[in-house]
Write an enzyme that holds these catalytic residues in place. Structure first.
Site, PDB file in Angstrom:
ATOM      1  CB  CYS A 117      -0.940  -0.008   1.196  1.00 41.81           C
ATOM      2  SG  CYS A 117      -2.002  -1.457   1.232  1.00 41.81           S
ATOM      3  CG  HIS A 257      -3.235   3.252   2.383  1.00 41.40           C
ATOM      4  ND1 HIS A 257      -3.690   2.916   1.129  1.00 41.40           N
ATOM      5  CD2 HIS A 257      -3.278   2.111   3.129  1.00 41.40           C
ATOM      6  CE1 HIS A 257      -4.000   1.629   1.113  1.00 41.40           C
ATOM      7  NE2 HIS A 257      -3.764   1.122   2.307  1.00 41.40           N
ATOM      8  CG  ASN A 287      -6.607  -1.059   1.086  1.00 39.75           C
ATOM      9  OD1 ASN A 287      -5.900  -0.615   0.178  1.00 39.75           O
ATOM     10  ND2 ASN A 287      -6.097  -1.572   2.195  1.00 39.75           N
TER      11      ASN A 287
END
Ligand code: UT7
Length: 333
Positions: A117, A257, A287
């Site tokens: 990520c 994020h 996500n």
């Protein structure tokens, strides 16, 4: 001589068409729309279905086409393509090479990086230093993932979280006081057991047994990852703000994020930044790993103004994490 900075000259994005809603997830595993909204903050995520095609490079090509509509550049002038992804088209060749060939960036040298990520901010760090070195002037940074291909849709601990998407940023050299000003990148590889895909690599090459055990899927200890994500992102954000004399008032935007709305809220509360300065779109896309930050920038682009102080921060498997401080480089047209 004026210092050279690397500045984002344009941002593109793409999310696939199919909307996987909480209602549909609730038919796959024992969960509910209410639980997912309350505990994660996601309403739906986009999934790349075979009708639309396959592979993260497909999303990247569409993101670059989108970028080209707003920011006219000659693909032949791009000197490097850096693609952050944990779900490349193939183990080899790399997805940057495949994307470059399909979009005419044929003079570029191309490679993928895998930092989960944190992939976008890690790739920005590499591109920035290539540019500041003086050797390169135009670099395409791409960050995308097709997490649906490594998500176990029988595991309620992970399947509501993840979605597919891609963003891209064209970086150029400038001697103006804009662009990437500072960054802090961190890694701690001592605890892979908390967040991993153990199958398909050189420790567990794919066999019937690895498939039967589901080793090709993402597995995480959500509570541990949750705690680390908050504390690590807060630490690096505080550090980068302090050493650049930034305060919650002088920051225009924070781009965290998008892993869990509760993680974002906790980070933002601890940084004391007003909620209206925070880019949040997790409810629409979930996500998307390396892609969450560029997809936010892409969606907010029309609100950004030259000189805006922006903090990007990410945390992911590795563990990898970091923060980037940039001054936005242009007013949107
Ligand atoms: O991008 C970086 C990678 N990932 C992350 O950043 C994710 C970080 N972690 C998280 O976002 C959260 O930990 C999760 C969303 C994964 C889980 O939320 P949580 O509030 O931490 O739940 P939990 O793991 O503490 O579980 C609480 C309960 C458990 O039931 P029991 O043991 O208390 O009876 C779980 O089995 O919630 C249950 N549960 C669910 N219930 C309904 C877990 N997932 C679900 C679900 N629906 N989807």
């Amino acid at each position: 001589m004026n210092k050279v900075h690397a500045v984002i000259k344009g941002i593109g994005g793409y999310v696939p068409n199919y909307r996987l809603t909480n209602e549909e997830i609730s038919t796959m595993v024992d969960t509910s729309d209410e639980w997912i909204i309350k505990r994660i903050g996601i309403k739906e995520r986009r999934i790349l279905k075979s009708e639309e095609g396959s592979g993260v490079s497909l999303l990247a090509v569409k993101a670059i086409e989108n970028l080209k509509k707003k920011c006219d550049f000659d693909p032949l002038e791009i000197e490097a393509v850096i693609f952050a992804t944990s779900t490349p088209d193939y183990i080899l060749p790399n997805s940057a090479a495949l994307t470059a060939a399909k979009t005419g960036m044929t003079n570029a040298f191309c490679f993928d990086i895998e930092a989960a990520c944190s992939g976008f901010i890690y790739a920005l760090e590499i591109a920035e230093n290539f540019i500041v070195s003086g050797k390169y002037k135009k670099i395409m940074v791409i960050a995308g993932d097709v997490l649906s291909t490594i998500t176990d849709y029988t595991d309620r601990n992970t399947c509501p979280i993840f979605g597919d998407g891609c963003g891209c940023a064209l970086l150029e050299a400038t001697i103006e006081e804009v662009g990437i000003i500072d960054s802090i990148m961190r890694t701690d590889g001592s605890s892979p057991e908390y967040l991993h895909v153990y199958g398909g690599g050189s420790v567990n090459p794919t066999t019937h047994e690895t498939i039967d055990k589901g080793l090709h899927y993402i597995w995480q200890d959500g509570r541990i990852v949750f705690k680390h994500a908050i504390s690590k992102m807060v630490d690096v954000c505080n550090e980068i703000m302090e050493r650049n004399h930034l305060s919650p008032d002088t920051i225009k935007w924070v781009v965290p994020h998008q892993a869990n709305l509760r993680i974002i809220d906790a980070v933002v509360n601890r940084l004391n930044v007003r909620p209206d300065k925070v880019m949040i779109n997790i409810e629409k896309y979930g996500n998307t790993s390396a892609a969450t930050i560029p997809i936010c920038l892409w969606e907010w682009e029309s609100k950004l103004q030259k000189g805006d102080n922006i903090i990007l921060t990410a945390f992911g498997a590795g563990f990898t994490w970091g923060a980037t401080y940039l001054k936005w480089g242009y007013d949107s047209k």
